[in-house]
Design a protein around this motif. Structure first.
Motif, PDB file in Angstrom:
ATOM      1  N   ALA A  33      -3.602  -2.616  -0.725  1.00  0.00           N
ATOM      2  CA  ALA A  33      -3.275  -1.560  -1.682  1.00  0.00           C
ATOM      3  C   ALA A  33      -4.490  -1.166  -2.511  1.00  0.00           C
ATOM      4  O   ALA A  33      -4.627  -0.003  -2.923  1.00  0.00           O
ATOM      5  CB  ALA A  33      -2.124  -2.001  -2.581  1.00  0.00           C
TER       6      ALA A  33
ATOM      7  N   CYS B  76      -1.269  -6.851  -0.870  1.00  0.00           N
ATOM      8  CA  CYS B  76      -1.700  -6.342  -2.176  1.00  0.00           C
ATOM      9  C   CYS B  76      -3.185  -5.980  -2.153  1.00  0.00           C
ATOM     10  O   CYS B  76      -3.611  -5.002  -2.783  1.00  0.00           O
ATOM     11  CB  CYS B  76      -1.413  -7.360  -3.267  1.00  0.00           C
ATOM     12  SG  CYS B  76       0.349  -7.562  -3.634  1.00  0.00           S
TER      13      CYS B  76
ATOM     14  N   ALA C 137       2.092   1.563  -3.643  1.00  0.00           N
ATOM     15  CA  ALA C 137       0.975   1.939  -4.508  1.00  0.00           C
ATOM     16  C   ALA C 137       0.577   3.395  -4.297  1.00  0.00           C
ATOM     17  O   ALA C 137       0.243   4.108  -5.253  1.00  0.00           O
ATOM     18  CB  ALA C 137      -0.224   1.020  -4.253  1.00  0.00           C
TER      19      ALA C 137
ATOM     20  N   VAL D  62       0.835  -1.206   0.000  1.00  0.00           N
ATOM     21  CA  VAL D  62       0.000   0.000   0.000  1.00  0.00           C
ATOM     22  C   VAL D  62       0.867   1.253   0.000  1.00  0.00           C
ATOM     23  O   VAL D  62       0.504   2.275  -0.613  1.00  0.00           O
ATOM     24  CB  VAL D  62      -0.982  -0.016   1.191  1.00  0.00           C
ATOM     25  CG1 VAL D  62      -0.281   0.175   2.525  1.00  0.00           C
ATOM     26  CG2 VAL D  62      -2.056   1.054   1.006  1.00  0.00           C
TER      27      VAL D  62
END
Length: 265
Positions: A157, A154, A99, A96
Motif C-alpha cells: 500500500a 500493508c 488505501a 493497497v
C-alpha cells in the motif's frame, strides 16, 4: 508519439514494473530529458496490459496450480496444496485496494512532486539495502503466514506514494520477514497480477469515459514491447538475484534520487 518514444516508454514500463527501482521516478526523468509530451492514458493502459500478460505467462504453471488448489480449498474448506499461496496473493492485495480508495485524492494532489519522488526513491532504496543485508533469507513463499501477508500487503500500500516502487517495497518487506531473495521476488511478482489488473481496469474505465481518439498502432506496439521487456526482466532478474543481491539496485536508486533532487531544487 513517434517510434522512439513508444519504444523507450514501453521498455521503461516493462523493466520498472518489476525491478525495485521506481517506475514513477523514471517516468518523470526520461520525458524531462527527452522533452517529450505526455504519452496519454490509452498508452498507459496498453503498456500495463503488456506487463500483465508477461507476468501471467511467466508464472502460468504456478497460477494453474494455485487456481486449481484454491478452488478445491473452497469446496473442502481446508488448505490444499498451493491454495495458501493463492489466498496470500488475494488477501495481500486488499490493503493497497483500500488505501487507493481512501487516499487517491491526497496522493494525486500532494505527493506527486519531484521532491517527494526523489526522497522516497532514496529512502526506500536505503531500506531495501538494509533489509537485504540483515535478512535471514531462509524461507520460501510457500511458508508465508497470515502475519507475513498483512505486513507485505500493508507495505505494498505504501507503493501508492510515488517513488516507493511496488516491487521494491514488497521485496523489502519479504526480506525483512526472512524470505530468500528469490522467494521475496516471486511473491512480489505474483502480488503484481491483481494490482496491475485493478489499475488497468480503472484506467480503462477512465479511457472509455474520456472518449479520446486512439492510435492503435502505438498501443499494440507499446503493449508488445512492454510485455517482451517485462518477461525478459523477470527471467533475468530471478536468474541473477541470488548472485548479485539488491545492492546494484540500491546504488542505482541513490544515483537516480540524487538526480531528481537536483531537478527539484
Amino acid at each position: 508519439m513517434d517510434f522512439i518514444q513508444i519504444l523507450v516508454l514501453a521498455v521503461l514500463q516493462g523493466l520498472t514494473e518489476f525491478l525495485p527501482i521506481s517506475s514513477s521516478a523514471h517516468l518523470i526523468l526520461v520525458p524531462v530529458i527527452a522533452g517529450w509530451q505526455d504519452q496519454g492514458l490509452a498508452f498507459d493502459v496498453a503498456v500495463h496490459l503488456g506487463t500483465l500478460a508477461a507476468v501471467v505467462f511467466y508464472f502460468r504453471h504456478e497460477l494453474q496450480l494455485m487456481t486449481r488448489d484454491w478452488a478445491t480449498s473452497l469446496a473442502r474448506r481446508q488448505t490444499v496444496g498451493d491454495s495458501r499461496l493463492a489466498w496470500a496473493v488475494l488477501f495481500g492485495t486488499i490493503p493497497v485496494g483500500l488505501a487507493g480508495l481512501l487516499f487517491e485524492g491526497i496522493i494525486e494532489t500532494h505527493l506527486r512532486s519531484t521532491l517527494v519522488i526523489a526522497a522516497t526513491t532514496i529512502l526506500f532504496g536505503l531500506l531495501l539495502g538494509w533489509s537485504d543485508w540483515r535478512g535471514r533469507s531462509s524461507r520460501d513463499e510457500h511458508s508465508i503466514t497470515w502475519r507475513d501477508i498483512l505486513i507485505i500487503g500493508c507495505a505494498q500500500a505504501l507503493a501508492l506514494i510515488p517513488g516507493t516502487s511496488r516491487s521494491g517495497i514488497t521485496m523489502t518487506a519479504g526480506l525483512m520477514l526472512g524470505l530468500t531473495r528469490a522467494a521475496a521476488a516471486r511473491f512480489s511478482f505474483l502480488l503484481s497480477i491483481p494490482v496491475i489488473l485493478l489499475a488497468g481496469g480503472l484506467k480503462t474505465l477512465e479511457l472509455i469515459g474520456a472518449g479520446l481518439p486512439v492510435d492503435w498502432t502505438a498501443l499494440v506496439l507499446g503493449a508488445a514491447v512492454s510485455g517482451l521487456s517485462a518477461y525478459l526482466c523477470i527471467h533475468v532478474f530471478l536468474k541473477l538475484l541470488e548472485r548479485i543481491g539488491m545492492m546494484p539496485f540500491v546504488i542505482y536508486r541513490l544515483i537516480l534520487g540524487g538526480i531528481l533532487l537536483l531537478l527539484a531544487l
